[in-house]
Every structure is written in structure tokens, then in C-alpha cells.
Design a protein around this motif. Structure first.
Motif, mmCIF file in Angstrom:
data_model
loop_
_atom_site.group_PDB
_atom_site.id
_atom_site.type_symbol
_atom_site.label_atom_id
_atom_site.label_comp_id
_atom_site.label_asym_id
_atom_site.label_seq_id
_atom_site.Cartn_x
_atom_site.Cartn_y
_atom_site.Cartn_z
ATOM 1 N N ARG A 74 -3.574 3.769 -1.137
ATOM 2 C CA ARG A 74 -3.821 3.076 -2.412
ATOM 3 C C ARG A 74 -2.908 1.876 -2.536
ATOM 4 N NH1 ARG A 74 -5.487 7.189 -6.924
ATOM 5 N NH2 ARG A 74 -6.383 8.787 -5.620
ATOM 6 N N GLN A 84 -5.788 1.176 -9.216
ATOM 7 C CA GLN A 84 -6.878 1.815 -8.475
ATOM 8 C C GLN A 84 -8.075 0.908 -8.380
ATOM 9 O OE1 GLN A 84 -7.677 5.852 -9.480
ATOM 10 N NE2 GLN A 84 -5.597 6.216 -10.120
ATOM 11 N N ARG A 115 0.843 -1.202 0.000
ATOM 12 C CA ARG A 115 0.000 0.000 0.000
ATOM 13 C C ARG A 115 0.871 1.243 0.000
ATOM 14 N NH1 ARG A 115 -3.142 -2.744 4.391
ATOM 15 N NH2 ARG A 115 -4.912 -3.666 3.334
ATOM 16 N N SER A 150 -4.431 9.733 1.396
ATOM 17 C CA SER A 150 -5.025 8.595 0.712
ATOM 18 C C SER A 150 -4.201 7.340 0.974
ATOM 19 C CB SER A 150 -5.123 8.850 -0.803
ATOM 20 O OG SER A 150 -3.828 8.935 -1.352
#
Length: 53
Positions: free
Chosen positions: A47, A53, A31, A45
Motif C-alpha cells: 500500500r 488507499q 510503499r 499487501s
């Protein structure tokens, strides 16, 4: 080891500055975490690493 005497710091007038933004990017366990703080607030954020995504 010899001790070196340091002269006292000179007082120097610095130009006015202000922090605009500070941020960090961390990659851990697949991540990517991003955090950005500005005067207006904090955003961030989490991700998957690699831009998926």
C-alpha cells in the motif's frame, strides 16, 4: 585477553511451544509492504505509505 571457560549447557525440558505467526512490515519508496505467515498460509499487501488507499 584471557579466555573464559564456559560450563556445558544444562539440558532443560522446555514446555511445548509452537509458532503461531510471524510477520514483517517494510516501508520503502513510498510503499508499505506487509507479510504475515501462519500455519494456514501466507498473506500480504502493498500500500502507499501513510495509509492512503
Amino acid at each position: 585477553m584471557a579466555e573464559f571457560a564456559m560450563p556445558a549447557a544444562q539440558s532443560i525440558t522446555q514446555p511445548d511451544r509452537r509458532l503461531i505467526a510471524v510477520g514483517t512490515i517494510r516501508r520503502h519508496d513510498g510503499r508499505t509492504t506487509t507479510v504475515r505467515a501462519t500455519e494456514a498460509g501466507v498473506t500480504g499487501s502493498i500500500r502507499p505509505t501513510g495509509g492512503a488507499q
